[in-house]
Write an enzyme that holds these catalytic residues in place. Structure first.
Site, PDB file in Angstrom:
ATOM      1  N   HIS A  16     -14.318  -5.071  -4.578  1.00  0.00           N
ATOM      2  CA  HIS A  16     -13.653  -3.821  -3.830  1.00  0.00           C
ATOM      3  C   HIS A  16     -13.626  -2.816  -4.930  1.00  0.00           C
ATOM      4  O   HIS A  16     -12.910  -1.697  -4.716  1.00  0.00           O
ATOM      5  CB  HIS A  16     -12.406  -4.228  -3.214  1.00  0.00           C
ATOM      6  CG  HIS A  16     -12.445  -4.940  -2.440  1.00  0.00           C
ATOM      7  ND1 HIS A  16     -12.283  -4.940  -1.010  1.00  0.00           N
ATOM      8  CD2 HIS A  16     -12.127  -6.289  -2.040  1.00  0.00           C
ATOM      9  CE1 HIS A  16     -12.201  -5.686  -0.035  1.00  0.00           C
ATOM     10  NE2 HIS A  16     -12.108  -6.917  -0.755  1.00  0.00           N
ATOM     11  N   LYS A  55      -3.542   8.575   0.641  1.00  0.00           N
ATOM     12  CA  LYS A  55      -3.862   7.619  -0.068  1.00  0.00           C
ATOM     13  C   LYS A  55      -3.254   7.246  -1.361  1.00  0.00           C
ATOM     14  O   LYS A  55      -2.339   7.962  -1.821  1.00  0.00           O
ATOM     15  CB  LYS A  55      -5.407   7.632  -0.245  1.00  0.00           C
ATOM     16  CG  LYS A  55      -5.834   9.008  -1.178  1.00  0.00           C
ATOM     17  CD  LYS A  55      -7.224   9.094  -1.379  1.00  0.00           C
ATOM     18  CE  LYS A  55      -8.401   9.520  -0.162  1.00  0.00           C
ATOM     19  NZ  LYS A  55      -8.966   8.666   0.433  1.00  0.00           N
ATOM     20  N   ARG A  56      -3.608   6.224  -2.148  1.00  0.00           N
ATOM     21  CA  ARG A  56      -2.878   5.994  -3.459  1.00  0.00           C
ATOM     22  C   ARG A  56      -3.333   6.855  -4.285  1.00  0.00           C
ATOM     23  O   ARG A  56      -4.334   7.820  -4.115  1.00  0.00           O
ATOM     24  CB  ARG A  56      -3.370   4.660  -4.076  1.00  0.00           C
ATOM     25  CG  ARG A  56      -2.547   3.479  -3.441  1.00  0.00           C
ATOM     26  CD  ARG A  56      -1.152   3.534  -3.600  1.00  0.00           C
ATOM     27  NE  ARG A  56      -0.854   3.300  -4.882  1.00  0.00           N
ATOM     28  CZ  ARG A  56      -0.214   1.919  -5.416  1.00  0.00           C
ATOM     29  NH1 ARG A  56       0.035   1.202  -4.534  1.00  0.00           N
ATOM     30  NH2 ARG A  56      -0.165   1.840  -6.697  1.00  0.00           N
ATOM     31  N   LYS A  96      -9.566   9.618  -7.427  1.00  0.00           N
ATOM     32  CA  LYS A  96      -9.579  10.007  -5.846  1.00  0.00           C
ATOM     33  C   LYS A  96      -9.346  11.647  -5.807  1.00  0.00           C
ATOM     34  O   LYS A  96      -9.173  12.296  -4.951  1.00  0.00           O
ATOM     35  CB  LYS A  96      -8.212   9.326  -5.300  1.00  0.00           C
ATOM     36  CG  LYS A  96      -8.621   7.848  -4.929  1.00  0.00           C
ATOM     37  CD  LYS A  96      -7.487   7.053  -4.361  1.00  0.00           C
ATOM     38  CE  LYS A  96      -7.593   5.785  -4.374  1.00  0.00           C
ATOM     39  NZ  LYS A  96      -8.504   5.166  -3.058  1.00  0.00           N
ATOM     40  N   THR A  98     -11.225   3.520   3.468  1.00  0.00           N
ATOM     41  CA  THR A  98     -11.122   3.302   4.955  1.00  0.00           C
ATOM     42  C   THR A  98     -10.374   4.221   6.007  1.00  0.00           C
ATOM     43  O   THR A  98     -10.380   4.583   7.018  1.00  0.00           O
ATOM     44  CB  THR A  98     -10.428   1.756   5.253  1.00  0.00           C
ATOM     45  OG1 THR A  98      -9.398   1.853   4.492  1.00  0.00           O
ATOM     46  CG2 THR A  98     -11.268   0.433   4.877  1.00  0.00           C
ATOM     47  N   LYS A 129     -10.293   6.018   9.626  1.00  0.00           N
ATOM     48  CA  LYS A 129      -9.269   6.288  10.639  1.00  0.00           C
ATOM     49  C   LYS A 129      -9.082   7.829  10.906  1.00  0.00           C
ATOM     50  O   LYS A 129      -8.929   8.006  12.198  1.00  0.00           O
ATOM     51  CB  LYS A 129      -7.830   5.655   9.881  1.00  0.00           C
ATOM     52  CG  LYS A 129      -7.855   4.360   9.608  1.00  0.00           C
ATOM     53  CD  LYS A 129      -6.882   3.850   8.513  1.00  0.00           C
ATOM     54  CE  LYS A 129      -7.260   2.495   7.965  1.00  0.00           C
ATOM     55  NZ  LYS A 129      -6.290   2.295   6.701  1.00  0.00           N
TER      56      LYS A 129
HETATM   57  O1  DL6 Z   1     -12.462  -2.597   0.421  1.00  0.00           O
HETATM   58  C1  DL6 Z   1     -11.181  -1.853   0.720  1.00  0.00           C
HETATM   59  C2  DL6 Z   1     -10.920  -0.804  -0.507  1.00  0.00           C
HETATM   60  C3  DL6 Z   1     -12.020   0.270  -0.380  1.00  0.00           C
HETATM   61  O2  DL6 Z   1     -11.748   0.809   0.848  1.00  0.00           O
HETATM   62  C4  DL6 Z   1     -11.427   1.164  -1.392  1.00  0.00           C
HETATM   63  O3  DL6 Z   1     -12.593   1.993  -1.459  1.00  0.00           O
HETATM   64  C5  DL6 Z   1     -11.403   0.458  -2.648  1.00  0.00           C
HETATM   65  O4  DL6 Z   1     -10.766   1.326  -3.705  1.00  0.00           O
HETATM   66  C6  DL6 Z   1     -10.264  -0.518  -2.610  1.00  0.00           C
HETATM   67  N1  DL6 Z   1     -10.069  -1.426  -3.952  1.00  0.00           N
HETATM   68  C7  DL6 Z   1      -9.032  -1.980  -4.264  1.00  0.00           C
HETATM   69  C8  DL6 Z   1      -9.350  -2.510  -5.488  1.00  0.00           C
HETATM   70  N2  DL6 Z   1      -8.288  -3.350  -5.977  1.00  0.00           N
HETATM   71  N3  DL6 Z   1      -8.256  -4.238  -6.774  1.00  0.00           N
HETATM   72  N4  DL6 Z   1      -8.452  -4.899  -7.615  1.00  0.00           N
HETATM   73  O5  DL6 Z   1      -8.029  -1.520  -3.978  1.00  0.00           O
HETATM   74  O6  DL6 Z   1     -10.721  -1.611  -1.559  1.00  0.00           O
END
Ligand code: DL6
Length: 817
Positions: free
Chosen positions: A363, A554-555, A560, A662, A666
């Site tokens: 991820h 988002k975080r 980002k 994601t 949404k």
């Molecule tokens: O796959 C789900 C999500 C993606 O949509 C995001 O782009 C990506 O940043 C996130 N990845 C994480 C990595 N964590 N760790 N280790 O959260 O996954």
């Protein structure tokens, strides 16, 4: 009681009110004459749990009867969001619940407001896992979610004096109305100790773990219903409980307090979720959490497998274990340990089983997010597993040497152990070597995996690598969060879209209809009014519902680029200050998101946004032209309010860094237009919605890399772009922090003097231009309505039902029960 009259298998829906009152009295022990709202919520949850557990038992029987291959989805994080509405929708009980609650003197909105969501994840990764469980249930897959029931989930974020403050999220204090705690049914999990080697009567070399300490894993089950299909899956979360033997040994020596302290220490394992997104902390307790999940889950899997009474070589035909990121990757050496040390299978046979059982999803490509464990720590916590990893590595490197004899450096690069001053176990290498499938989460990300970060593994195991683009569940992210839009859609195209999102295509012809455009925009405006009311109540800021809602939630992470957004906000502010009649489209900028508590720069950017917001919102020259809002404690519940009310969705990561995203899906599903970079799933969204309906800008991934290689000099942008220079000078000169002019200097420093790692300045001008295009487009409201509708209409591909269908067919080899 009332219960005896209803047959448990077919509780008629019109007993919902009676069931609520029954639970108020008998489960919650309250007077059911005049129950309060919280009590009614809990009783309703229990009444729904009754229905869920019946369907779950039936679903389990069906899986067993079909002797299906089972999917185990292992994840250290799940972010399910509030359950009440989701469960009502899936069970088809929304109307009955409304009626029952009305009779009791409540509204569904009020009662739903009593629910506190389980924040057992950080962000995208955990939320994806929950969307996937929803879709697995919708598709009737023989699947189980496995995770940890943290007593404290992701922290509750407050904004105080413009800064993030973290508070504990004590989500369990309201009681556990959705789950079943399996208190008399636990698995022992063992850590530490030392490995004794010995030779048995048959002359075999054996390994036994001696000493160490044992903690019990107690199952807590939560049910995930499929959409109106009578099928229910289980999300099994493990909670740590102290082991009895150990308590007794303390008691025997008379150390009563010591016994209790030991119990508390043991139960710490499942106490708290690590709040780090995209940067693991490397702490001993975290490694213990990972093994705790893995060990308990493997015991469950093996127990179920044994019931079948078939030989071990059938294991991969009956089970597939999916690793959500590398966090549960220690399952690979754990299965090897079970097979070799306990079942006494030869190594080769055990390994053959292993690499046909595991599948791994990556991820992230951020180097600092790739998980590694100091070898010493690993040896201390899991000594036998480290030995097994060495042996996996020895055999793997042997094969690599044979396959690529002329590349001596290759072995060190692909080794499961990083050797340097300090040695580390590389969890991603372990996951790749031990899995039959390795996938990324968008087409773009999967290519990056193959071409760069895992390129050498791709050359070794080309057949393992594949893509599965992420998706979101339309039940929560349209039907539930945006009921009025869902209703408008259903009126025109029927209900099939709920389980076949491609049906939204049928909306396309309406995009040109003036009447439908009007209805569409009215629904959107009402949603925006509701969000305005919420913002007024929470932040005391009045915003114009007609203004363009430009949303970045988002975080918080530098990649980002919330910073890029706020630089643009300041640019607009300066244009208004220079010329109040500049003809700028009134905008409301909305930010939300948590920063890891130890991530200084992310927290500092939150503070900057709040400072800029304060300056702009209180400047009389600005008035209604511009507002900046930071909504505290972004979470699933808050996302459900925001998605339906957004015009412009900010997806502006540095190209090559966001694996998928994601949130982007949404927003678009709810009719927002995206402004974004050529990154993650944005690229596929562009292919689906068309470039007139989505605003892309900025460097491409390979341009980011080229620029970096050539030597990127952010100062040239500062020197040549006067608007940008003005913005940066204001920040570093204290314009937004008059009481402490140096406050935000380090942010500008990071851009100008420390290399601007995320290329904020390189993308600034193209972002500002694209923002102008967006504003111009918003002035043409019928055009905006058409774009908005086409975004919704063309989002079918991004349903998590499609993703799960692909996983089931291409990776897992399973079908619906
Ligand atoms: O796959 C789900 C999500 C993606 O949509 C995001 O782009 C990506 O940043 C996130 N990845 C994480 C990595 N964590 N760790 N280790 O959260 O996954």
């Amino acid at each position: 009681g009332m219960r005896e009259t209803a047959s448990p298998a077919t509780l008629p829906a019109d007993t919902l009110k009676a069931d609520i009152l029954w639970h108020v009295l008998y489960s919650l022990g309250r007077d059911n004459e005049r129950p309060d709202r919280q009590t009614v919520f809990r009783a309703l949850a229990l009444a729904l749990r009754d229905r869920l557990v019946e369907k779950w038992i039936a679903s389990q029987r069906a899986i067993y009867a079909k002797s299906s291959k089972r999917v185990y989805y292992l994840s250290l994080e799940f972010l399910p969001g509030p359950f009440l509405r989701q469960n009502l929708i899936a069970l088809g009980l929304e109307k009955e619940a409304r009626d029952a609650l009305t009779e009791l003197g409540f509204t569904l909105d009020d009662v739903a407001g009593e629910e506190w969501e389980p924040g057992l994840g950080n962000g995208g990764l955990g939320r994806l896992a929950s969307c996937y469980l929803d879709s697995m249930a919708a598709l009737r897959l023989p699947a189980y979610g496995y995770g940890i029931r943290y007593a404290f989930g992701i922290f509750h974020q407050l904004i105080r004096d413009g800064q993030q403050v973290e508070r504990a999220d004590n989500w369990l204090r309201g009681g556990q109305h959705w789950e079943f705690e399996r208190t008399h049914y636990m698995h022992p999990v063992r850590f530490y100790g030392s490995v004794r080697e010995w030779v048995d009567e048959q002359g075999r070399l054996r390994h036994t773990l001696e000493g160490g300490s044992t903690v019990m894993a107690m199952a807590c089950d939560m049910f995930i219903p499929g959409y109106r299909n009578d099928y229910v899956l289980n999300m099994r979360l493990w909670a740590a409980k102290s082991s009895r033997e150990f308590e007794f040994s303390f008691f025997n020596t008379g150390d009563y307090i010591g016994a209790v302290e030991k119990k508390i220490r043991d139960e710490n394992i499942s106490m708290v979720l690590y709040p780090n997104d995209e940067a693991p902390e490397g702490k001993e307790l975290r490694l213990k959490q990972q093994f705790f999940l893995v060990s308990a889950t493997m015991q469950d899997i093996v127990r179920r497998f044994r019931k079948k009474g078939v030989a071990w070589d059938q294991f991969p035909r009956k089970n597939v274990i999916h690793l959500n990121e590398t966090h549960p990757a220690v399952a690979i050496p754990e299965l090897m340990r079970l097979l070799v040390d306990e079942e006494l299978l030869p190594w080769e046979e055990a390994w053959y089983i292993c690499v046909r059982t595991f599948a791994y999803t990556n991820h992230t490509v951020l180097p600092e997010a790739l998980e590694v464990w100091p070898e010493e720590l690993f040896r201390k916590v899991l000594p036998r597993h480290l030995q097994i990893i060495y042996e996996i590595n020895r055999r793997f490197l042997h094969d690599v040497r044979r396959q690529f004899p002329h590349d001596p450096g290759l072995l060190a690069r692909v080794s499961l152990i990083h050797e340097g001053e300090q040695r580390f176990v590389r969890m991603s290498h372990l996951a790749i070597v031990g899995s039959f499938s390795v996938n990324g989460v968008s087409a773009h990300h999967s290519n990056i995996i193959k071409e760069s970060i895992f390129n050498e593994f791709y050359k070794i195991f080309p057949e393992r690598f594949n893509n599965k683009t992420n998706g979101i569940t339309p039940r929560r992210w349209l039907r539930q969060c945006n009921p009025t839009l869902a209703w408008l859609i259903t009126e025109h195209i029927g209900t099939e879209w709920l389980t076949d999102l491609e049906q939204l295509k049928k909306l396309e012809p309406y995009a040109e209809s003036a009447g439908f455009q009007k209805a569409w925009m009215e629904v959107r405006l009402r949603n925006k009014q509701k969000l305005a009311e919420y913002i007024h109540a929470k932040n005391g800021i009045t915003i114009l519902p007609e203004s363009l809602y430009d949303v970045h939630v988002k975080r918080f992470h530098e990649y980002k680029r919330q910073l890029l957004n706020i630089l643009h906000v300041i640019t607009l502010y300066n244009r208004i200050r220079r010329d109040p009649d500049a003809g700028i489209v009134p905008r409301t900028f909305i930010f939300g998101g948590k920063a890891a508590p130890g991530y200084y720069m992310a927290k500092h950017i939150i503070q900057l946004i709040n400072a800029v917001g304060y300056t702009i919102n209180t400047d009389p020259r600005v008035g209604d032209m511009l507002k900046v809002v930071f909504l505290q404690n972004y979470c699933v519940t808050l996302a459900e309010r925001i998605m339906p009310a957004t015009d412009l969705s900010e997806q502006i990561s540095t190209a090559g860094m966001e694996a998928s995203g994601t949130g982007n899906m949404k927003f678009a599903l709810n009719g927002a237009i995206t402004i974004g970079t050529h990154d993650g799933a944005n690229i596929e969204m562009l292919e689906h919605v068309g470039d007139e309906n989505l605003f892309l800008f900025g460097l491409l991934s390979h341009e980011v890399e080229d620029l970096r290689r050539q030597g990127y000099n952010p100062r040239t942008f500062y020197e040549t772009d006067s608007e940008l220079r003005e913005v940066l000078d204001m920040i570093s000169g204290g314009y937004f922090s008059p009481g402490d002019p140096h406050m935000f200097r380090d942010i500008v420093e990071s851009l100008l003097n420390h290399g601007d790692r995320y290329m904020v300045l390189a993308d600034f001008r193209s972002y500002a231009y694209r923002q102008q295009d967006a504003a111009r487009a918003y002035l043409d409201q019928p055009g905006w309505a058409r774009r908005s509708m086409l975004n919704t209409a063309r989002m079918g591909f991004f349903s998590s039902d499609r993703s799960m269908g692909e996983y089931a067919r291409d990776i897992w080899g399973v079908e619906g029960v």
